[in-house]
Design a protein around this motif. Structure first.
Motif, mmCIF file in Angstrom:
data_model
loop_
_atom_site.group_PDB
_atom_site.id
_atom_site.type_symbol
_atom_site.label_atom_id
_atom_site.label_comp_id
_atom_site.label_asym_id
_atom_site.label_seq_id
_atom_site.Cartn_x
_atom_site.Cartn_y
_atom_site.Cartn_z
ATOM 1 N N ALA A 115 -22.184 -5.311 -31.892
ATOM 2 C CA ALA A 115 -21.115 -5.312 -31.035
ATOM 3 C C ALA A 115 -19.698 -5.837 -31.280
ATOM 4 N N ALA A 116 -20.098 -7.144 -31.694
ATOM 5 C CA ALA A 116 -18.762 -8.080 -32.070
ATOM 6 C C ALA A 116 -18.376 -7.435 -33.379
ATOM 7 N N VAL A 117 -19.323 -7.177 -34.384
ATOM 8 C CA VAL A 117 -18.563 -6.698 -35.581
ATOM 9 C C VAL A 117 -17.698 -5.215 -35.219
ATOM 10 N N ALA A 118 -18.367 -4.439 -34.365
ATOM 11 C CA ALA A 118 -17.622 -3.041 -34.052
ATOM 12 C C ALA A 118 -16.394 -3.605 -33.722
ATOM 13 N N ALA A 119 -16.142 -4.562 -32.758
ATOM 14 C CA ALA A 119 -14.813 -4.989 -32.002
ATOM 15 C C ALA A 119 -14.023 -4.973 -33.038
ATOM 16 N N ILE A 120 -14.281 -6.017 -34.024
ATOM 17 C CA ILE A 120 -13.446 -6.414 -35.146
ATOM 18 C C ILE A 120 -13.037 -5.383 -35.896
ATOM 19 N N ALA A 121 -14.072 -4.470 -36.429
ATOM 20 C CA ALA A 121 -13.753 -3.374 -37.260
ATOM 21 C C ALA A 121 -12.829 -2.346 -36.599
ATOM 22 N N VAL A 122 -13.041 -2.078 -35.228
ATOM 23 C CA VAL A 122 -12.035 -0.917 -34.414
ATOM 24 C C VAL A 122 -10.750 -1.671 -34.602
ATOM 25 N N THR A 170 -12.125 -9.961 -28.292
ATOM 26 C CA THR A 170 -12.515 -8.685 -28.237
ATOM 27 C C THR A 170 -13.925 -8.665 -28.578
ATOM 28 N N ALA A 171 -14.261 -9.492 -29.594
ATOM 29 C CA ALA A 171 -15.691 -9.504 -30.302
ATOM 30 C C ALA A 171 -16.629 -10.315 -29.170
ATOM 31 N N ALA A 172 -16.098 -11.471 -28.846
ATOM 32 C CA ALA A 172 -16.995 -11.979 -27.563
ATOM 33 C C ALA A 172 -17.239 -11.322 -26.268
ATOM 34 N N ALA A 173 -16.270 -10.365 -26.112
ATOM 35 C CA ALA A 173 -16.185 -9.494 -24.848
ATOM 36 C C ALA A 173 -17.367 -8.531 -25.122
ATOM 37 N N TRP A 174 -17.179 -7.866 -25.998
ATOM 38 C CA TRP A 174 -18.150 -6.770 -26.368
ATOM 39 C C TRP A 174 -19.472 -7.228 -26.867
ATOM 40 N N SER A 175 -19.802 -8.352 -27.577
ATOM 41 C CA SER A 175 -21.036 -9.000 -27.743
ATOM 42 C C SER A 175 -21.569 -9.117 -26.417
ATOM 43 N N SER A 176 -20.892 -9.774 -25.213
ATOM 44 C CA SER A 176 -21.393 -9.956 -24.148
ATOM 45 C C SER A 176 -22.057 -8.849 -23.401
ATOM 46 N N ALA A 177 -21.035 -7.785 -23.462
ATOM 47 C CA ALA A 177 -21.375 -6.566 -22.996
ATOM 48 C C ALA A 177 -22.468 -5.850 -23.293
ATOM 49 N N ALA A 178 -22.700 -5.974 -24.772
ATOM 50 C CA ALA A 178 -24.019 -5.466 -25.320
ATOM 51 C C ALA A 178 -25.198 -6.172 -24.599
ATOM 52 N N VAL A 179 -25.351 -7.362 -24.408
ATOM 53 C CA VAL A 179 -26.456 -8.174 -23.760
ATOM 54 C C VAL A 179 -27.021 -7.501 -22.281
ATOM 55 N N LEU A 180 -26.089 -6.827 -21.956
ATOM 56 C CA LEU A 180 -26.281 -6.230 -20.444
ATOM 57 C C LEU A 180 -26.836 -4.977 -20.594
ATOM 58 N N MET A 181 -27.316 -4.298 -21.919
ATOM 59 C CA MET A 181 -27.633 -3.035 -22.178
ATOM 60 C C MET A 181 -29.134 -3.052 -22.639
ATOM 61 N N PRO A 182 -30.153 -2.201 -22.241
ATOM 62 C CA PRO A 182 -31.331 -2.349 -22.537
ATOM 63 C C PRO A 182 -31.729 -2.147 -24.115
ATOM 64 N N ALA A 183 -30.828 -1.575 -24.882
ATOM 65 C CA ALA A 183 -31.130 -1.139 -26.237
ATOM 66 C C ALA A 183 -29.889 -1.606 -27.144
ATOM 67 N N ALA A 184 -30.069 -1.947 -28.475
ATOM 68 C CA ALA A 184 -28.926 -2.123 -29.414
ATOM 69 C C ALA A 184 -28.370 -1.040 -29.386
ATOM 70 N N GLY A 185 -27.114 -1.088 -29.990
ATOM 71 C CA GLY A 185 -25.956 0.161 -30.143
ATOM 72 C C GLY A 185 -25.572 0.560 -28.925
ATOM 73 N N GLU A 186 -25.145 -0.006 -27.913
ATOM 74 C CA GLU A 186 -24.274 0.459 -26.788
ATOM 75 C C GLU A 186 -24.007 -0.818 -25.984
ATOM 76 N N ILE A 187 -23.000 -0.826 -25.542
ATOM 77 C CA ILE A 187 -22.122 -1.778 -24.557
ATOM 78 C C ILE A 187 -22.015 -1.587 -23.071
ATOM 79 N N SER A 188 -21.913 -2.590 -22.078
ATOM 80 C CA SER A 188 -21.737 -1.977 -20.934
ATOM 81 C C SER A 188 -20.290 -1.778 -20.356
ATOM 82 N N PRO A 189 -20.008 -0.945 -19.543
ATOM 83 C CA PRO A 189 -18.468 -0.728 -19.114
ATOM 84 C C PRO A 189 -17.833 -2.147 -18.796
ATOM 85 N N GLU A 190 -18.651 -3.109 -18.272
ATOM 86 C CA GLU A 190 -18.274 -4.629 -18.034
ATOM 87 C C GLU A 190 -17.686 -5.077 -18.975
ATOM 88 N N HIS A 191 -17.479 -4.571 -20.349
ATOM 89 C CA HIS A 191 -16.508 -5.128 -21.384
ATOM 90 C C HIS A 191 -15.235 -5.411 -20.973
#
Length: 317
Positions: free
Chosen positions: A255-262, A277-298
């Motif tokens: 998720a952090a890489v996705a933030a940087i890339a976008v 942004t990378a730190a926020a998206w990375s944190s939001a990914a932890v809140l989701m059950p599976a890799a490849g998605e992030i929480s709206p909490e980002h």
């Protein structure tokens, strides 16, 4: 967007994520059906970027019955993709999320060697889509007997097109990407120390900068994320949420890489914004059950991230 996020995954995996209330080694566990999806680090990057509305194209290999399931999941997801058929079956990755402990155990198959013609097909597929790319991402481990020049080749191909490239890998491939002049690398703490042989993460990050990397984004768990740049060699940045989040950290780095890339694909070169942004998206990914998605909490998390500037060599707390 000035271009799409183009991701390359040479060693993809069909991910299965199981959730258990409590994981007891040696015991039998009854679990609900797993979440099954097309994965691998580059595919996770593409999935997160796609979720957030960015233009993406995911390039990966695909083989065997697991490869058919991989392709079917991508078709259902709507993520634009190009899959290169290969003889070996797509590997599996198993994640077991222990709710009570707030910990995740991961079992990754190594994958199988590709033929020289399959490597050429993957490189050709990537090259065909670089013209429309705003950022190129090469992520994940490579299968056994992979060409030593694969990731450096991606870096050079992107450079010829004026496209920034991010490489997220480990071991000698991390060093080779830096030496090829990659725009950015995104190792975690363990990967960085193992690749450089250094005991101090700041010293280790500077090794990659000295070898040619433009920016080193370093994931450091509860210490947040650090950014070291060749443009400001005497300082580094630290982004922190300030408290740990319970959940599944499997896809946090992707998720952090996705933030940087976008941001890069949109023409942004502000390292502080990329780091936040990378730190926020990375944190939001932890809140989701599976890799490849992030929480709206980002959206709220990014407002709670603090970014501080430090002198190189300063001890972090």
């Amino acid at each position: 967007m000035t271009g799409s996020v183009l991701t390359v995954t040479a060693n993809p995996a069909l991910d299965k994520t199981y959730v258990v209330e409590q994981l007891n080694p040696g015991d039998s566990h009854r679990v609900p059906p797993p979440v099954v999806r097309a994965g691998g680090k580059g595919m996770n990057v593409a999935r997160v970027a796609h979720q957030l509305g960015a233009s993406v194209l995911a390039v990966a290999t695909c083989g065997g019955s697991s490869g058919r399931a991989y392709r079917e999941d991508l078709d259902r997801s709507g993520i634009p993709h190009r899959l290169v058929p290969v003889e070996p079956a797509t590997r599996h990755s198993l994640a077991f999320v222990d709710r009570s402990a707030g910990a995740t155990s991961i079992f990754n198959e190594t994958g199988s060697a590709l033929s020289s013609s399959e490597w050429r097909a993957l490189e050709q597929q990537t090259g065909e889509h670089l013209r429309a790319a705003g950022c190129l991402v090469g992520s994940g481990s490579l299968p056994p007997q992979s060409p030593a020049d694969f990731y450096p080749g991606l870096v050079r191909a992107a450079s010829r097109r004026g496209v920034p490239c991010i490489i997220d890998t480990s071991g000698p491939d991390l060093i080779r990407a830096a030496e090829a002049g990659v725009f950015a690398v995104k190792p975690n703490h363990r990967e960085l120390l193992e690749a450089t042989g250094e005991a101090n993460p700041q010293t280790a990050a500077r090794v990659l900068i000295a070898r040619g990397a433009g920016v080193v984004f370093l994931s450091c768990g509860e210490d947040g994320m650090l950014a070291f740049t060749s443009a400001d060699p005497g300082h580094f940045l630290q982004a922190r949420l300030g408290h740990a989040l319970k959940g599944n950290p499997t896809g946090a780095g992707d998720a952090a890489v996705a933030a940087i890339a976008v941001l890069l694909a949109a023409g942004c070169r502000d390292v502080t914004l990329m780091l936040r942004t990378a730190a926020a998206w990375s944190s939001a990914a932890v809140l989701m059950p599976a890799a490849g998605e992030i929480s709206p909490e980002h959206r709220s998390l990014i407002r709670r991230i603090t970014v501080t500037r430090h002198h190189d060599g300063e001890e972090l707390r």
